[in-house]
Design a protein around this motif. Sequence first.
Motif, PDB file in Angstrom:
ATOM      1  N   UNK A  75       0.780  -1.255   0.198  1.00 39.74           N
ATOM      2  CA  UNK A  75       0.000  -0.106   0.008  1.00 39.74           C
ATOM      3  C   UNK A  75       0.877   1.151   0.009  1.00 39.74           C
ATOM      4  N   UNK A  76       2.064   1.361   0.800  1.00 38.64           N
ATOM      5  CA  UNK A  76       2.805   2.347   0.775  1.00 38.64           C
ATOM      6  C   UNK A  76       3.344   2.667  -0.593  1.00 38.64           C
ATOM      7  N   UNK A  77       3.848   1.609  -1.366  1.00 43.18           N
ATOM      8  CA  UNK A  77       4.368   1.832  -2.787  1.00 43.18           C
ATOM      9  C   UNK A  77       3.239   2.486  -3.576  1.00 43.18           C
ATOM     10  N   UNK A  78       1.953   1.901  -3.609  1.00 43.70           N
ATOM     11  CA  UNK A  78       0.981   2.341  -4.170  1.00 43.70           C
ATOM     12  C   UNK A  78       0.632   3.818  -3.967  1.00 43.70           C
ATOM     13  N   UNK A  81       3.477   5.977  -5.702  1.00 39.11           N
ATOM     14  CA  UNK A  81       3.130   6.157  -7.290  1.00 39.11           C
ATOM     15  C   UNK A  81       1.944   6.842  -7.546  1.00 39.11           C
ATOM     16  N   UNK A  82       0.777   6.918  -6.719  1.00 40.62           N
ATOM     17  CA  UNK A  82      -0.131   7.928  -6.789  1.00 40.62           C
ATOM     18  C   UNK A  82       0.154   9.378  -6.765  1.00 40.62           C
ATOM     19  N   UNK A  83       1.042   9.539  -5.659  1.00 33.79           N
ATOM     20  CA  UNK A  83       1.571  10.906  -5.474  1.00 33.79           C
ATOM     21  C   UNK A  83       2.373  11.368  -6.839  1.00 33.79           C
ATOM     22  N   UNK A  84       3.113  10.333  -7.445  1.00 30.60           N
ATOM     23  CA  UNK A  84       3.727  10.747  -8.683  1.00 30.60           C
ATOM     24  C   UNK A  84       2.965  11.161  -9.837  1.00 30.60           C
ATOM     25  N   UNK A 150      -5.243  15.398 -22.962  1.00 25.62           N
ATOM     26  CA  UNK A 150      -5.171  13.951 -23.194  1.00 25.62           C
ATOM     27  C   UNK A 150      -3.996  13.316 -22.144  1.00 25.62           C
ATOM     28  N   UNK A 151      -3.001  14.071 -21.888  1.00 27.91           N
ATOM     29  CA  UNK A 151      -2.128  13.778 -20.950  1.00 27.91           C
ATOM     30  C   UNK A 151      -2.791  13.585 -19.487  1.00 27.91           C
ATOM     31  N   UNK A 152      -3.554  14.517 -19.401  1.00 28.85           N
ATOM     32  CA  UNK A 152      -4.326  14.596 -18.018  1.00 28.85           C
ATOM     33  C   UNK A 152      -5.304  13.499 -17.795  1.00 28.85           C
ATOM     34  N   UNK A 153      -5.960  13.288 -18.992  1.00 23.20           N
ATOM     35  CA  UNK A 153      -7.123  12.182 -18.929  1.00 23.20           C
ATOM     36  C   UNK A 153      -6.230  10.904 -18.760  1.00 23.20           C
ATOM     37  N   UNK A 154      -4.958  10.616 -19.498  1.00 26.66           N
ATOM     38  CA  UNK A 154      -4.238   9.316 -19.015  1.00 26.66           C
ATOM     39  C   UNK A 154      -3.755   9.402 -17.565  1.00 26.66           C
ATOM     40  N   UNK A 155      -3.379  10.476 -17.042  1.00 25.82           N
ATOM     41  CA  UNK A 155      -2.864  10.353 -15.521  1.00 25.82           C
ATOM     42  C   UNK A 155      -4.148  10.254 -14.781  1.00 25.82           C
ATOM     43  N   UNK A 156      -5.193  10.713 -15.293  1.00 29.80           N
ATOM     44  CA  UNK A 156      -6.295  10.493 -14.388  1.00 29.80           C
ATOM     45  C   UNK A 156      -6.745   8.889 -14.311  1.00 29.80           C
ATOM     46  N   UNK A 157      -6.629   8.341 -15.532  1.00 28.78           N
ATOM     47  CA  UNK A 157      -6.869   6.815 -15.442  1.00 28.78           C
ATOM     48  C   UNK A 157      -6.130   6.144 -14.614  1.00 28.78           C
ATOM     49  N   UNK A 158      -4.715   6.314 -14.749  1.00 25.58           N
ATOM     50  CA  UNK A 158      -3.624   5.691 -14.061  1.00 25.58           C
ATOM     51  C   UNK A 158      -4.122   6.057 -12.601  1.00 25.58           C
ATOM     52  N   UNK A 159      -4.485   7.011 -12.185  1.00 22.96           N
ATOM     53  CA  UNK A 159      -4.718   7.496 -10.741  1.00 22.96           C
ATOM     54  C   UNK A 159      -5.979   6.543 -10.236  1.00 22.96           C
ATOM     55  N   UNK A 167      -7.731   0.337  -2.723  1.00 20.24           N
ATOM     56  CA  UNK A 167      -8.912   0.166  -2.017  1.00 20.24           C
ATOM     57  C   UNK A 167      -9.055  -1.390  -1.839  1.00 20.24           C
ATOM     58  N   UNK A 168      -8.471  -2.272  -2.752  1.00 18.32           N
ATOM     59  CA  UNK A 168      -8.292  -3.642  -2.596  1.00 18.32           C
ATOM     60  C   UNK A 168      -7.385  -4.362  -1.652  1.00 18.32           C
ATOM     61  N   UNK A 169      -6.242  -3.387  -1.330  1.00 14.70           N
ATOM     62  CA  UNK A 169      -5.379  -3.598  -0.337  1.00 14.70           C
ATOM     63  C   UNK A 169      -6.179  -3.304   0.979  1.00 14.70           C
ATOM     64  N   UNK A 170      -6.840  -2.290   1.110  1.00 18.30           N
ATOM     65  CA  UNK A 170      -7.468  -1.958   2.174  1.00 18.30           C
ATOM     66  C   UNK A 170      -8.540  -2.971   2.909  1.00 18.30           C
ATOM     67  N   UNK A 171      -9.258  -3.407   1.591  1.00 17.04           N
ATOM     68  CA  UNK A 171     -10.074  -4.566   1.839  1.00 17.04           C
ATOM     69  C   UNK A 171      -9.407  -5.848   2.341  1.00 17.04           C
TER      70      UNK A 171
END
Length: 298
Positions: A75-78, A81-84, A150-159, A167-171
């Motif tokens: 979870x810390x790794x993810x 990556x989310x912050x990046x 387009x770059x923002x949409x791609x970043x939003x999708x990865x986010x 959320x899976x890890x939290x579960x």
Amino acid sequence: MKTLFCFAIIVMALWCSCNGGGEDYDASGVFETTEVTVSAQGAGEIRCLGVEEGQVLEMGQEVGYIDTLQLHLKKMELLANLQVMDSRRLDVGRQTAALRQEIATARREEKRYANLLEVNAANQKQLDDIRAQIATLEKQFAAQAETLEKGNRGADGQIRALEAQIAQLDDQIRKCLVTAPVAGTVLAKYAEPGELAAQGRSLFKLGDLTDMFLRVYITADQLTELKIGQQVKVYADKGGKDRREYTGTVAWISDKAEFTPKTIQTRDERANLVYAVKVAVRNDGYIKRGMYGEIKMD
């Protein structure tokens, strides 16, 4: 005459002893309870499991947990990556501010040259050049804005993908907590702290010993005398020939006949096909699982 009278008294005494030696029960069976086997939903080392046989648990009570260190590190790794990915999102308005400023300046020049052309202080070519410059700037602005979006949409999708993984890890972490799904008494314990748990491994068994069921078998003739919700007298072993009497409620009647179980005695020993019936009984603590009981219909 006196001898005949004495003989009649002896016969009556023998008849009463033969018929009064036991209760005329309508059906017999075994007391049982609703059991729930609590299994591990996570995998790893059992760090704590604080249950003991006979312990009474409340619904939702936490009794142990499985090691979640690896899940926490993932979870810390993810989160990193989310912050990046969030830092890669660009402000379209700020990135295109320079082009918008150039376009605004060019439009003012267009208006100025148009006024000069009306008084013959400028020529048509100068005005056309400015208008061509404006068209080029607008195309550059549209292309840059589209690229940034387009770059923002791609970043939003990865986010969103990273957020779903978190959320899976939290579960998974939440499922590593061992809780009691229902209120009841611990009937058996199958695991100890320090052992490895896999998904689906049984940890302990819960049973509701407050509301018991007596499963009895009745004949087809008796079936017409019972209905759901009907109250019957229930008798449980007390020791020796004594019985404890309870009030039971017919909770379930099978709609299919089955062969008489060998351990069950029916009122008619010649009956081959019987119907299963479950009678709900409020336990005062003296009824035990597996204890034999009988019912008598009013």
